[in-house]
Design a protein around this motif. Structure first.
Motif, PDB file in Angstrom:
ATOM      1  N   PHE A  47       0.842  -1.187   0.000  1.00  0.00           N
ATOM      2  CA  PHE A  47       0.000   0.000   0.000  1.00  0.00           C
ATOM      3  C   PHE A  47       0.883   1.245   0.000  1.00  0.00           C
ATOM      4  O   PHE A  47       1.917   1.287   0.668  1.00  0.00           O
ATOM      5  CB  PHE A  47      -0.889   0.013   1.250  1.00  0.00           C
ATOM      6  CG  PHE A  47      -1.786  -1.190   1.357  1.00  0.00           C
ATOM      7  CD1 PHE A  47      -3.053  -1.176   0.803  1.00  0.00           C
ATOM      8  CD2 PHE A  47      -1.363  -2.341   2.006  1.00  0.00           C
ATOM      9  CE1 PHE A  47      -3.882  -2.286   0.888  1.00  0.00           C
ATOM     10  CE2 PHE A  47      -2.183  -3.448   2.106  1.00  0.00           C
ATOM     11  CZ  PHE A  47      -3.447  -3.424   1.553  1.00  0.00           C
ATOM     12  N   THR A  63       0.791   5.886  -0.439  1.00  0.00           N
ATOM     13  CA  THR A  63      -0.051   7.086  -0.338  1.00  0.00           C
ATOM     14  C   THR A  63      -0.230   7.802  -1.670  1.00  0.00           C
ATOM     15  O   THR A  63      -1.133   8.628  -1.794  1.00  0.00           O
ATOM     16  CB  THR A  63       0.510   8.081   0.698  1.00  0.00           C
ATOM     17  OG1 THR A  63       1.857   8.387   0.356  1.00  0.00           O
ATOM     18  CG2 THR A  63       0.441   7.500   2.104  1.00  0.00           C
ATOM     19  N   LEU A  76       3.412   0.963   2.947  1.00  0.00           N
ATOM     20  CA  LEU A  76       3.006   1.446   4.263  1.00  0.00           C
ATOM     21  C   LEU A  76       2.929   0.305   5.271  1.00  0.00           C
ATOM     22  O   LEU A  76       2.626  -0.836   4.918  1.00  0.00           O
ATOM     23  CB  LEU A  76       1.632   2.108   4.164  1.00  0.00           C
ATOM     24  CG  LEU A  76       1.545   3.305   3.238  1.00  0.00           C
ATOM     25  CD1 LEU A  76       0.104   3.724   3.044  1.00  0.00           C
ATOM     26  CD2 LEU A  76       2.373   4.461   3.786  1.00  0.00           C
ATOM     27  N   TYR A 109      -2.307   1.481   9.816  1.00  0.00           N
ATOM     28  CA  TYR A 109      -2.010   2.753   9.180  1.00  0.00           C
ATOM     29  C   TYR A 109      -3.016   3.789   9.649  1.00  0.00           C
ATOM     30  O   TYR A 109      -4.225   3.530   9.658  1.00  0.00           O
ATOM     31  CB  TYR A 109      -2.098   2.609   7.658  1.00  0.00           C
ATOM     32  CG  TYR A 109      -1.995   3.922   6.928  1.00  0.00           C
ATOM     33  CD1 TYR A 109      -0.772   4.561   6.784  1.00  0.00           C
ATOM     34  CD2 TYR A 109      -3.123   4.545   6.409  1.00  0.00           C
ATOM     35  CE1 TYR A 109      -0.670   5.775   6.131  1.00  0.00           C
ATOM     36  CE2 TYR A 109      -3.035   5.758   5.748  1.00  0.00           C
ATOM     37  CZ  TYR A 109      -1.805   6.370   5.619  1.00  0.00           C
ATOM     38  OH  TYR A 109      -1.704   7.577   4.985  1.00  0.00           O
ATOM     39  N   ASN A 158      -4.715   7.339   8.839  1.00  0.00           N
ATOM     40  CA  ASN A 158      -4.917   8.226   7.690  1.00  0.00           C
ATOM     41  C   ASN A 158      -4.259   9.587   7.919  1.00  0.00           C
ATOM     42  O   ASN A 158      -4.200  10.082   9.029  1.00  0.00           O
ATOM     43  CB  ASN A 158      -6.408   8.387   7.372  1.00  0.00           C
ATOM     44  CG  ASN A 158      -7.238   8.831   8.556  1.00  0.00           C
ATOM     45  OD1 ASN A 158      -7.217   8.206   9.610  1.00  0.00           O
ATOM     46  ND2 ASN A 158      -7.988   9.905   8.383  1.00  0.00           N
ATOM     47  N   GLN A 188      -9.403   9.117   2.758  1.00  0.00           N
ATOM     48  CA  GLN A 188      -8.134   9.108   2.034  1.00  0.00           C
ATOM     49  C   GLN A 188      -8.146   7.912   1.093  1.00  0.00           C
ATOM     50  O   GLN A 188      -8.729   6.877   1.400  1.00  0.00           O
ATOM     51  CB  GLN A 188      -6.965   8.986   3.017  1.00  0.00           C
ATOM     52  CG  GLN A 188      -5.614   9.016   2.358  1.00  0.00           C
ATOM     53  CD  GLN A 188      -4.475   9.052   3.360  1.00  0.00           C
ATOM     54  OE1 GLN A 188      -4.670   9.288   4.544  1.00  0.00           O
ATOM     55  NE2 GLN A 188      -3.277   8.810   2.879  1.00  0.00           N
ATOM     56  N   LEU A 246      -5.728   5.138  -0.757  1.00  0.00           N
ATOM     57  CA  LEU A 246      -4.414   4.523  -0.812  1.00  0.00           C
ATOM     58  C   LEU A 246      -4.286   3.813  -2.145  1.00  0.00           C
ATOM     59  O   LEU A 246      -5.283   3.394  -2.735  1.00  0.00           O
ATOM     60  CB  LEU A 246      -4.227   3.524   0.326  1.00  0.00           C
ATOM     61  CG  LEU A 246      -4.234   4.096   1.739  1.00  0.00           C
ATOM     62  CD1 LEU A 246      -3.988   2.981   2.756  1.00  0.00           C
ATOM     63  CD2 LEU A 246      -3.202   5.204   1.901  1.00  0.00           C
ATOM     64  N   GLU A 261      -6.978   0.968  -6.169  1.00  0.00           N
ATOM     65  CA  GLU A 261      -7.080   1.926  -5.065  1.00  0.00           C
ATOM     66  C   GLU A 261      -7.912   1.335  -3.943  1.00  0.00           C
ATOM     67  O   GLU A 261      -8.818   0.545  -4.179  1.00  0.00           O
ATOM     68  CB  GLU A 261      -7.749   3.222  -5.526  1.00  0.00           C
ATOM     69  CG  GLU A 261      -6.896   4.051  -6.442  1.00  0.00           C
ATOM     70  CD  GLU A 261      -7.540   5.374  -6.804  1.00  0.00           C
ATOM     71  OE1 GLU A 261      -8.184   6.001  -5.934  1.00  0.00           O
ATOM     72  OE2 GLU A 261      -7.414   5.774  -7.969  1.00  0.00           O
TER      73      GLU A 261
END
Length: 103
Positions: free
Chosen positions: A39, A41, A55, A59, A61, A67, A69, A85
């Motif tokens: 993953f 950003t 990531l 996690y 955000n 958000q 990812l 996504e």
């Protein structure tokens, strides 16, 4: 992948929460153990194959309430990659005006 939702459990109720990204891997891969999922950003990071570590999970955000990812799926047998996504959403707790008078 489906929308991943969490409740904001902080005292601030500010739209941030921890997400267990690893729990989403089976849904993304359809249970295929030959796919490695990472993953990121940004889409650019996901597509940059020189970046080997995504990531960490859990996690938190970076943007309040929601958000996106970016997911990189790699077939470990042939190194072919695909991208998708994962949308995150933080739900705020309801505000109770005078909680001491609740029976």
């Amino acid at each position: 992948p489906d929308l991943l939702e969490e409740c904001d459990t902080s005292e601030e109720n500010n739209g941030f929460a921890e997400f267990d990204l690893e729990a989403e891997i089976e849904g993304i891969t359809g249970g295929n153990p030959n796919y490695e999922i990472e993953f990121f950003t940004t889409q650019a990071e996901a597509e940059d194959l020189s970046i080997e570590n995504g990531l960490l999970s859990p996690y938190t955000n970076e943007n309040p309430l929601s958000q996106s990812l970016f997911v990189r799926a790699t077939d470990i047998n042939n190194n072919c990659v695909a991208f998708t996504e994962l949308d995150l959403q933080v739900n705020l707790r309801p505000f109770i005006e005078d909680s001491e008078n609740i029976a």
